[in-house]
Design a protein around this motif. Structure first.
Motif, PDB file in Angstrom:
ATOM      1  N   GLY A 112      -5.000  -2.516  -7.504  1.00 28.99           N
ATOM      2  CA  GLY A 112      -4.870  -1.895  -6.185  1.00 28.99           C
ATOM      3  C   GLY A 112      -4.008  -2.768  -5.289  1.00 28.99           C
ATOM      4  O   GLY A 112      -3.955  -3.991  -5.459  1.00 28.99           O
ATOM      5  N   SER A 113      -3.359  -2.110  -4.303  1.00 22.68           N
ATOM      6  CA  SER A 113      -2.440  -2.880  -3.456  1.00 22.68           C
ATOM      7  C   SER A 113      -3.179  -3.930  -2.616  1.00 22.68           C
ATOM      8  O   SER A 113      -2.679  -5.042  -2.422  1.00 22.68           O
ATOM      9  N   GLY A 114      -4.378  -3.585  -2.138  1.00 20.09           N
ATOM     10  CA  GLY A 114      -5.157  -4.551  -1.353  1.00 20.09           C
ATOM     11  C   GLY A 114      -5.570  -5.730  -2.216  1.00 20.09           C
ATOM     12  O   GLY A 114      -5.485  -6.892  -1.802  1.00 20.09           O
ATOM     13  N   THR A 115      -5.992  -5.428  -3.437  1.00 20.75           N
ATOM     14  CA  THR A 115      -6.417  -6.487  -4.350  1.00 20.75           C
ATOM     15  C   THR A 115      -5.227  -7.374  -4.711  1.00 20.75           C
ATOM     16  O   THR A 115      -5.349  -8.601  -4.725  1.00 20.75           O
ATOM     17  N   VAL A 160     -15.099  -8.217  -6.365  1.00 22.75           N
ATOM     18  CA  VAL A 160     -15.344  -9.583  -5.842  1.00 22.75           C
ATOM     19  C   VAL A 160     -14.397  -9.852  -4.679  1.00 22.75           C
ATOM     20  O   VAL A 160     -14.813 -10.333  -3.612  1.00 22.75           O
ATOM     21  N   VAL A 161     -13.136  -9.519  -4.873  1.00 23.84           N
ATOM     22  CA  VAL A 161     -12.139  -9.757  -3.815  1.00 23.84           C
ATOM     23  C   VAL A 161     -12.483  -8.915  -2.583  1.00 23.84           C
ATOM     24  O   VAL A 161     -12.397  -9.381  -1.445  1.00 23.84           O
ATOM     25  N   GLN A 213      -4.707 -15.746  -2.538  1.00 22.30           N
ATOM     26  CA  GLN A 213      -5.658 -16.723  -3.099  1.00 22.30           C
ATOM     27  C   GLN A 213      -4.971 -17.633  -4.119  1.00 22.30           C
ATOM     28  O   GLN A 213      -5.227 -18.836  -4.142  1.00 22.30           O
ATOM     29  N   THR A 228      -4.563  -1.396 -13.961  1.00 22.16           N
ATOM     30  CA  THR A 228      -3.949  -1.101 -12.659  1.00 22.16           C
ATOM     31  C   THR A 228      -4.551  -2.023 -11.613  1.00 22.16           C
ATOM     32  O   THR A 228      -5.747  -2.336 -11.668  1.00 22.16           O
ATOM     33  N   SER A 245       0.832  -1.209   0.000  1.00 22.51           N
ATOM     34  CA  SER A 245       0.000   0.000   0.000  1.00 22.51           C
ATOM     35  C   SER A 245       0.862   1.253   0.000  1.00 22.51           C
ATOM     36  O   SER A 245       0.570   2.227  -0.696  1.00 22.51           O
ATOM     37  N   THR A 269     -13.319 -10.467   1.090  1.00 22.15           N
ATOM     38  CA  THR A 269     -12.465 -10.137   2.241  1.00 22.15           C
ATOM     39  C   THR A 269     -13.292  -9.570   3.392  1.00 22.15           C
ATOM     40  O   THR A 269     -13.111  -9.958   4.549  1.00 22.15           O
ATOM     41  N   ALA A 291       2.140   2.053  -3.244  1.00 16.66           N
ATOM     42  CA  ALA A 291       1.125   2.640  -4.126  1.00 16.66           C
ATOM     43  C   ALA A 291       0.681   4.019  -3.635  1.00 16.66           C
ATOM     44  O   ALA A 291      -0.295   4.580  -4.146  1.00 16.66           O
ATOM     45  N   PHE A 333       3.393  -4.350  -9.459  1.00 20.03           N
ATOM     46  CA  PHE A 333       2.716  -3.098  -9.843  1.00 20.03           C
ATOM     47  C   PHE A 333       3.342  -2.552 -11.129  1.00 20.03           C
ATOM     48  O   PHE A 333       2.658  -2.214 -12.085  1.00 20.03           O
ATOM     49  N   GLN A 387      -7.449  -8.309 -14.051  1.00 18.64           N
ATOM     50  CA  GLN A 387      -6.370  -8.148 -13.062  1.00 18.64           C
ATOM     51  C   GLN A 387      -5.735  -9.490 -12.716  1.00 18.64           C
ATOM     52  O   GLN A 387      -4.515  -9.623 -12.643  1.00 18.64           O
ATOM     53  N   ILE A 414      -4.783   5.396  -7.230  1.00 23.32           N
ATOM     54  CA  ILE A 414      -5.346   4.078  -7.597  1.00 23.32           C
ATOM     55  C   ILE A 414      -5.956   3.513  -6.316  1.00 23.32           C
ATOM     56  O   ILE A 414      -5.283   3.471  -5.276  1.00 23.32           O
ATOM     57  N   PRO A 415      -7.215   3.106  -6.343  1.00 23.22           N
ATOM     58  CA  PRO A 415      -7.833   2.607  -5.094  1.00 23.22           C
ATOM     59  C   PRO A 415      -7.079   1.391  -4.550  1.00 23.22           C
ATOM     60  O   PRO A 415      -6.419   0.683  -5.304  1.00 23.22           O
ATOM     61  N   LEU A 416      -7.202   1.203  -3.253  1.00 21.64           N
ATOM     62  CA  LEU A 416      -6.586   0.008  -2.640  1.00 21.64           C
ATOM     63  C   LEU A 416      -7.245  -1.254  -3.174  1.00 21.64           C
ATOM     64  O   LEU A 416      -6.606  -2.267  -3.383  1.00 21.64           O
ATOM     65  N   GLU A 417      -8.558  -1.183  -3.345  1.00 23.72           N
ATOM     66  CA  GLU A 417      -9.304  -2.340  -3.844  1.00 23.72           C
ATOM     67  C   GLU A 417      -9.758  -2.031  -5.264  1.00 23.72           C
ATOM     68  O   GLU A 417     -10.517  -1.093  -5.487  1.00 23.72           O
ATOM     69  N   THR A 418      -9.304  -2.844  -6.199  1.00 20.66           N
ATOM     70  CA  THR A 418      -9.714  -2.624  -7.595  1.00 20.66           C
ATOM     71  C   THR A 418     -10.543  -3.788  -8.122  1.00 20.66           C
ATOM     72  O   THR A 418     -10.960  -3.779  -9.266  1.00 20.66           O
ATOM     73  N   ASP A 419     -10.760  -4.795  -7.284  1.00 21.82           N
ATOM     74  CA  ASP A 419     -11.588  -5.935  -7.700  1.00 21.82           C
ATOM     75  C   ASP A 419     -12.733  -6.080  -6.694  1.00 21.82           C
ATOM     76  O   ASP A 419     -12.503  -6.461  -5.534  1.00 21.82           O
TER      77      ASP A 419
END
Lengths: 466, 105
Positions: free
Chosen positions: B44-47, A111-112, B54, B42, A79, A116, A82, B30, B12, A104-109
């Motif tokens: 995200g770092s959390g993703t 579903v994930v 996973q 792009t 993080s 979580t 980023a 990244f 992604q 860029i958002p921390l969460e880009t997916d």
């Protein structure tokens, strides 16, 4: 100028959108979140600026971890790379901010993200809420059962009603939280299937209302106890509030101390639980034993004399009572105890009165004694329910020398009592001098150890029914 | 109804796996993804963190080096299979598109 600000915040565990928005607004006002404590959130003063916040969840984290897990630190490294700076964490919740205009958002997916959050919620949000919901439903069942069994006892006590209301508040809180979560989760899963993120809805107003209602209940209880002068109840009430505060403070201090000493999560959890149970048990035992001893020694009734009998101390109550034996007949006996206990709520008022000889009175001395319960019904709609409840409560079967007797109230002529209805208690074939008398706004249950005359019945009505 | 896990890959997921054909540190993904897609994709770092966890759990990638908190990963045979299936699926999609609009350009 204060550099720190403590605030009570009312966000649901999963309400990441609400928290992110709120923290952004606070930063624009010049306050950046520093730490989340047990009760309050602490902010530090900064130059007002536009910051982006992200609330994420690390499902394997726990409040009992001595330090962040390695995985959490890797998460933070990613993080930070980023542009997201770590702010603080509270159990599984991690908060970051970013100073870039369009990071860029921390969460880009989506579903994930939903997976979580759900994994984290299952561990620390859903289970405790379901447990409290179960307990509140159980309490509601007990409340209803008691309401059917003893409506007067329940409805005439502010303490009982307040306790019941507290459970109602907890029930509502759990229902709103759980329904809110599942509603969001179901919609978020569907939205994520289409590649969309779904924001959460905040229930902060509802949380504030629950807190306001709880504070109101506490204050109302306190005022009620102060106004009725029940020293013992007031003492127990204050001790119980102190007990709750001490328990939370000590348990929190133990957890934090063990974390500082780098004790493992499992050991910390085990020690905290043991301290929690031991302290709760010890304090409740001390409060119970202490108030019992204080009560027996007359500490709550300093103005009353005491006397010893059979190795025990008894209080020589000399309360003001609306009807005494002396009002009904001439009596030359000064060994009476006159005890009056009152309870009152917005629905009912109840006064239980006894006039008995002292325990140390010789058994050879036969003196008249009197007991009665005066129930004043403030809400007319409850009248029949209370009367039927009393009649039902007194109807049962008793066994004596192997013979079963029925006990019940039987209607009698109400005229001598100047009442609307009157009932006399029967024990098998025998008739007792115990009566249930119904007046306009009150029900009186009175027990004599002699058979009252018509004149005495009239005096009872004049003294108690007005 | 939720899709079975990794039956199809999101863009992604696809690029994370693709960039792990050769060993790569997690944090370097990244830049590698940005470079490969010309910043079109792009993550995200959390993703990225959660997807790497996973993929590891599913046996699609494995850890190669652990240097403190820096870890490098590489695609496993299973990961290659999943990636290849996704590629075939995309090819089929492209072929279907061509069949419909192929002659219009």
């Amino acid at each position: 100028m204060n550099e720190l600000k403590h605030r009570l915040e009312f966000f649901s565990f999963y309400d990441h959108s609400g928290i992110e928005k709120h923290l952004g607004e606070m930063a624009e006002k010049g306050w950046l979140l520093k730490e989340i404590k047990r009760v309050t959130w602490v902010y530090r003063r900064i130059k007002p600026k536009k910051l982006h916040f992200a609330v994420t969840y690390y499902p394997n984290a726990s409040d009992f971890d001595p330090e962040p897990q390695e995985g959490q630190m890797i998460y933070r490294d990613y993080s930070e790379y980023a542009g997201w700076k770590f702010v603080c964490q509270s159990a599984q919740m991690q908060i970051f901010y970013n100073e870039e205009e369009e990071p860029i958002p921390l969460e880009t997916d989506p579903v994930v993200e939903v997976q979580t959050i759900h994994k984290a919620a299952k561990k620390s949000f859903l289970l405790p809420h379901f447990i409290i919901l179960g307990l509140s439903i159980l309490q509601a069942a007990l409340f209803i059962s008691r309401l059917l069994d003893d409506p007067i006892g329940l409805l005439s006590s502010t303490t009982n009603l307040s306790t019941g209301f507290c459970w109602v508040l907890l029930f509502l809180l759990c229902v709103i939280e759980l329904c809110g979560y599942y509603r969001w989760h179901n919609k978020a899963v569907k939205a994520a299937e289409n590649g969309e993120f779904l924001e959460t809805h905040s229930h902060t107003l509802f949380h504030r209302m629950i807190l306001a209602a709880s504070v109101f209940l506490l204050v109302y209880q306190l005022i009620n106890m102060l106004s009725t002068g029940k020293r013992m109840m007031l003492t127990i009430y204050v001790l119980l509030i102190g007990y709750m505060i001490t328990l939370i403070a000590v348990v929190n201090a133990v957890t934090q101390f063990l974390k500082r000493k780098k004790v493992s999560r499992g050991a910390n959890l085990a020690v905290t639980l043991i301290v929690d149970f031991a302290l709760a048990f010890a304090m409740i035992a001390a409060i119970t034993f202490g108030t019992l001893r204080a009560s027996q020694s007359g500490l709550f009734h300093p103005e009353e004399d005491t006397y010893e009998y059979g190795g025990m101390t008894f209080i020589l109550y000399q309360d003001e009572i609306p009807l005494s034996v002396g009002d009904l007949q001439d009596i030359d006996f000064d060994g009476y105890i006159r005890e009056s206990r009152e309870s009152e709520s917005i629905f009912l008022g109840q006064r239980v009165v006894h006039q008995w000889p002292r325990h140390d009175t010789s058994p050879t001395v036969k003196v008249p004694s009197l007991s009665y319960t005066l129930t004043i019904i403030k809400e007319p709609a409850l009248y029949d329910w209370c009367k039927d409840g009393l009649l039902k409560k007194r109807t049962d079967k008793a066994e004596e020398d192997g013979v079963v007797f029925s006990r019940y109230y039987k209607e009698i002529d109400a005229t001598p009592w100047l009442a609307k209805e009157a009932y006399q208690y029967h024990f098998g074939e025998g008739i007792l001098n115990q009566y249930l008398l119904c007046y306009e706004d009150r029900i009186i249950e009175i027990d004599f150890n002699w058979e009252p005359t018509e004149e005495q019945m009239r005096i009872v009505a004049e003294k108690l029914a007005r | 109804m939720p899709r079975p896990k990794f039956q199809t890959l999101t863009e992604q997921m696809f690029y994370i796996l693709l960039c792990l054909k050769t060993e790569c540190y997690g944090i370097d993904l990244f830049d590698r993804i940005a470079e490969k897609t010309n910043r079109r994709v792009t993550v995200g770092s959390g993703t990225l963190y959660n997807l790497l966890e996973q993929f590891l759990d599913a046996g699609m990638i494995r850890e190669v080096k652990v240097e403190g908190r820096r870890r490098s990963y590489i695609l496993t045979d299973m990961g290659k299979d999943v990636l290849a299936k996704e590629y075939q699926r995309l090819l089929l999609q492209a072929a279907d598109y061509s069949a419909v609009f192929g002659g219009e350009d």
